[in-house]
Design an enzyme around this catalytic site. Structure first.
Site, PDB file in Angstrom:
ATOM      1  N   LYS A 189      41.107 -13.804   7.990  1.00  0.00           N
ATOM      2  CA  LYS A 189      41.585 -13.196   6.735  1.00  0.00           C
ATOM      3  C   LYS A 189      43.026 -13.600   6.453  1.00  0.00           C
ATOM      4  O   LYS A 189      43.415 -13.791   5.294  1.00  0.00           O
ATOM      5  CB  LYS A 189      41.475 -11.668   6.830  1.00  0.00           C
ATOM      6  CG  LYS A 189      42.026 -10.901   5.611  1.00  0.00           C
ATOM      7  CD  LYS A 189      41.340 -11.300   4.321  1.00  0.00           C
ATOM      8  CE  LYS A 189      41.510 -10.264   3.208  1.00  0.00           C
ATOM      9  NZ  LYS A 189      42.865  -9.880   2.894  1.00  0.00           N
ATOM     10  N   GLU A 196      44.939 -18.207  -0.599  1.00  0.00           N
ATOM     11  CA  GLU A 196      45.068 -17.474  -1.869  1.00  0.00           C
ATOM     12  C   GLU A 196      46.441 -17.724  -2.487  1.00  0.00           C
ATOM     13  O   GLU A 196      46.563 -17.955  -3.694  1.00  0.00           O
ATOM     14  CB  GLU A 196      44.854 -15.990  -1.600  1.00  0.00           C
ATOM     15  CG  GLU A 196      45.059 -15.062  -2.765  1.00  0.00           C
ATOM     16  CD  GLU A 196      45.023 -13.616  -2.297  1.00  0.00           C
ATOM     17  OE1 GLU A 196      46.053 -12.922  -2.438  1.00  0.00           O
ATOM     18  OE2 GLU A 196      43.982 -13.178  -1.769  1.00  0.00           O
ATOM     19  N   TYR A 197      47.493 -17.680  -1.665  1.00  0.00           N
ATOM     20  CA  TYR A 197      48.841 -17.953  -2.168  1.00  0.00           C
ATOM     21  C   TYR A 197      48.895 -19.331  -2.830  1.00  0.00           C
ATOM     22  O   TYR A 197      49.460 -19.500  -3.909  1.00  0.00           O
ATOM     23  CB  TYR A 197      49.855 -17.929  -1.020  1.00  0.00           C
ATOM     24  CG  TYR A 197      50.293 -16.571  -0.521  1.00  0.00           C
ATOM     25  CD1 TYR A 197      49.480 -15.449  -0.627  1.00  0.00           C
ATOM     26  CD2 TYR A 197      51.534 -16.423   0.097  1.00  0.00           C
ATOM     27  CE1 TYR A 197      49.894 -14.225  -0.142  1.00  0.00           C
ATOM     28  CE2 TYR A 197      51.949 -15.190   0.585  1.00  0.00           C
ATOM     29  CZ  TYR A 197      51.124 -14.095   0.462  1.00  0.00           C
ATOM     30  OH  TYR A 197      51.540 -12.892   0.952  1.00  0.00           O
TER      31      TYR A 197
END
Length: 328
Positions: A189, A196-197
């Site tokens: 995760k 995601e960043y």
């Protein structure tokens, strides 16, 4: 199954609600009595404190902790360890640093308790969409909790199925995996959030370039007054860069084309830093992920349109409210 859930924030409350919709029973606790009562109104049993929560569960007990990483989670896990009995399980569903998971799992194992770390993605939309989960811990504990994970997961949905090897673990395409021993779930995760960043930063920079094409510094005949909301919407339809993040960007731009409600101060919650640290330890080049992390630092000093779009996307998927430069 019957599960205790500690932390009735945005995700903890909706995790409880999704489980109850799936036929499970939840005993919930939060320091905020109002938060407990809100979920109790949907069918949960509200607990007065951690001891009350544990007392309302039957052995072997399982308690899901959904709190911010750090002191709040650490103190709660330690308190639960003193209340639970041999054979019970503590689940950490927050964004804990994976090395803390490894340490906690060893400490709890010595007391006869199982520890399961669950990297949980889905944000404020998880109640309806389901939660993507990356799970770490002993196989026996994870397998016993499978009905919980299966209910929380999105399921097959309408995504086209991948041609996978015969005998492949079916849980992955349902939206959850047992990644490995304690710490593995949060490690996966952590990297997920690092990616995601990078994805968000790419969108932010691209839309900044689109919007800047109308700038006065450009020759008159090279200026384009582009409707970035329309661009976002058309990219959602058949484009190779379509994604849920782009969906959120499009929604934000449709409602507020100038993103005036956002300042553009973009927080980082730790996972991006830890991902870059892991890249350094493993000698893995991670220029995009590192640059996206540093861009968040810079955003707290002055704000571009792209940074306001980052804030809009973070609010869209997680309800994250902007913080000022002092973190408030």
């Amino acid at each position: 199954m019957k599960l205790g859930v500690v932390g009735m924030g945005r995700m903890g409350a909706n995790i409880s609600r999704r489980l109850m919709r799936g036929g499970h029973a939840c005993v919930v606790y939060d320091r905020s009595r109002e938060a407990v009562e809100a979920v109790a109104g949907d069918g949960a049993a509200g607990a007065a404190d951690l001891a009350d929560l544990v007392g309302r569960l039957e052995a072997p007990r399982a308690v899901w902790v959904m709190l911010p990483a750090g002191v709040a989670t650490e103190d709660t896990v330690e308190a639960l360890a003193g209340l639970l009995a041999e054979g019970d399980t503590v689940i950490d569903g927050g964004n804990t640093y994976y090395r803390d998971d490894i340490r906690r799992a060893k400490a709890l194992k010595a007391r006869g308790l199982a520890y399961v770390d669950v990297g949980t993605s889905g944000g404020v939309w998880g109640l309806e969409r389901g939660y993507c989960m990356m799970i770490g811990g002993d196989k026996a504990a994870v397998d016993r909790l499978d009905p919980i994970f299966r209910t929380l997961a999105p399921g097959l949905g309408d995504i086209s199925r991948t041609r996978r090897a015969e005998g492949a673990d079916p849980r992955a395409e349902l939206g959850y995996i047992h990644a490995g021993p304690a710490g593995a779930g949060h490690f996966v995760k952590m990297v997920h959030n690092g990616i995601e960043y990078g994805l968000m930063q790419a969108y932010a920079e691209g839309f900044d370039i689109l919007r800047g094409k109308a700038g006065d510094a450009l020759p008159q005949d090279e200026r384009f007054d582009l409707d970035v909301g329309d661009v976002a919407e058309v990219w959602r339809r058949g484009s190779v860069i379509s994604s849920w993040l782009l969906d959120l960007a499009s929604q934000a731009l449709a409602g507020d084309p100038g993103l005036a409600k956002y300042e553009g101060s973009v927080a980082d919650s730790g996972e991006g830093r830890w991902t870059v640290e892991a890249a350094i330890e493993e000698a893995v080049p991670a220029g995009v992920l590192a640059a996206s992390l540093f861009a968040r630092y810079r955003s707290r000093q002055g704000h571009t349109f792209g940074e306001r779009l980052l804030s809009a996307m973070r609010f869209g998927f997680g309800g994250h409210v902007e913080q000022n430069a002092q973190g408030e």
